[in-house]
Motif scaffolding. Structure first.
Motif, short mmCIF file in Angstrom:
data_model
loop_
_atom_site.label_atom_id
_atom_site.label_comp_id
_atom_site.label_asym_id
_atom_site.label_seq_id
_atom_site.Cartn_x
_atom_site.Cartn_y
_atom_site.Cartn_z
N MET A 1 29.30 37.56 44.00
CA MET A 1 30.67 37.64 44.50
C MET A 1 31.64 37.00 43.51
N GLU A 2 31.21 35.90 42.91
CA GLU A 2 32.08 35.21 41.95
C GLU A 2 32.37 36.11 40.75
N ALA A 3 31.38 36.83 40.29
CA ALA A 3 31.57 37.72 39.15
C ALA A 3 32.57 38.82 39.46
N LEU A 4 32.62 39.21 40.72
CA LEU A 4 33.55 40.25 41.14
C LEU A 4 35.00 39.84 40.87
N PHE A 5 35.31 38.57 41.09
CA PHE A 5 36.67 38.09 40.87
C PHE A 5 36.98 37.88 39.39
N ASN A 6 36.01 38.03 38.53
CA ASN A 6 36.25 38.02 37.09
C ASN A 6 36.25 39.44 36.53
N VAL A 7 35.37 40.28 37.06
CA VAL A 7 35.25 41.64 36.56
C VAL A 7 36.46 42.49 36.93
N ILE A 8 36.90 42.41 38.18
CA ILE A 8 38.03 43.24 38.62
C ILE A 8 39.30 42.91 37.83
N PRO A 9 39.70 41.63 37.68
CA PRO A 9 40.89 41.38 36.84
C PRO A 9 40.71 41.83 35.39
N LEU A 10 39.51 41.69 34.84
CA LEU A 10 39.28 42.16 33.47
C LEU A 10 39.43 43.67 33.37
N LEU A 11 38.95 44.41 34.38
CA LEU A 11 39.13 45.86 34.38
C LEU A 11 40.62 46.22 34.50
N LEU A 12 41.35 45.49 35.34
CA LEU A 12 42.79 45.74 35.48
C LEU A 12 43.54 45.43 34.19
N ILE A 13 43.13 44.37 33.49
CA ILE A 13 43.74 44.03 32.20
C ILE A 13 43.45 45.14 31.18
N ALA A 14 42.23 45.63 31.16
CA ALA A 14 41.87 46.72 30.23
C ALA A 14 42.67 47.98 30.55
N LEU A 15 42.83 48.28 31.82
CA LEU A 15 43.61 49.45 32.22
C LEU A 15 45.08 49.30 31.81
N ALA A 16 45.63 48.11 32.01
CA ALA A 16 47.03 47.87 31.61
C ALA A 16 47.19 47.92 30.10
N ALA A 17 46.22 47.41 29.36
CA ALA A 17 46.29 47.47 27.89
C ALA A 17 46.22 48.93 27.42
N ALA B 1 47.05 39.11 36.49
CA ALA B 1 45.59 39.22 36.51
C ALA B 1 44.95 37.99 35.87
N VAL B 2 45.53 37.50 34.78
CA VAL B 2 45.01 36.28 34.13
C VAL B 2 45.17 35.09 35.07
N PHE B 3 46.33 34.99 35.74
CA PHE B 3 46.56 33.90 36.69
C PHE B 3 45.50 33.92 37.80
N ILE B 4 45.20 35.09 38.32
CA ILE B 4 44.20 35.20 39.38
C ILE B 4 42.84 34.72 38.87
N MET B 5 42.49 35.11 37.66
CA MET B 5 41.20 34.67 37.10
C MET B 5 41.16 33.16 36.92
N ILE B 6 42.25 32.58 36.40
CA ILE B 6 42.30 31.13 36.18
C ILE B 6 42.25 30.39 37.51
N ALA B 7 43.03 30.88 38.47
CA ALA B 7 43.07 30.23 39.78
C ALA B 7 41.70 30.29 40.46
#
Length: 148
Positions: A1-17, A134-140
């Protein structure tokens, strides 16, 4: 579950990039066509709309035009462009700008460098804020294991 909160923001960052690259590439293509390209007459061969949204969200409609022109070397090019004027209908003759080496990336939009820069800047600002969130969510999430 913890990895999910890192993977989803990373995917969103990749999509935005990726979206940022697409926006910048098209902006440069249009700007190059306006400043260094050739102009010719093209005919609007089709006009159509696409819709998105619905349900609980707003419906947005985008107008598309399909143009056809002949390049200086005799090739017939047909291209689709969204966001053109609603006054252009099938059969109308318009001026298109294109680079001789890439005529399929032509534009029928009238030159407006300031408007292009402003719209590109707004899109980039939106994507930057999206990435920052997305970075804020990952850090938080990773700071103490709980969401703010």
């Amino acid at each position: 579950m913890e990895a999910l909160f890192n993977v989803i923001p990373l995917l969103l960052i990749a999509l935005a990039a990726y979206a940022a690259v697409v926006v910048l590439r098209r902006s440069r293509q249009v700007s190059d066509a306006w400043s260094r390209g050739i102009t010719t007459q093209a005919r609007c061969v089709r006009s159509y709309t696409t819709t998105s949204g619905g349900g609980n969200s707003t419906v947005s409609t985008t107008l598309h035009h399909v143009y056809e022109f002949t390049t200086a070397d005799g090739r017939v090019i047909r291209f689709d462009e969204e966001g053109g004027p609603s006054t252009t209908v099938e059969g109308d003759i318009v001026t298109v700008h294109y680079l001789p080496q890439r005529p399929e990336k032509a534009t029928a939009k009238a030159p407006a460098q300031g408007k292009l820069a402003a719209s590109t800047g707004c899109a980039m600002l939106f994507l930057a804020v999206f990435i920052a969130f997305a970075v804020f969510i990952m850090i938080a999430w990773n700071s103490d294991g709980s969401m703010p």
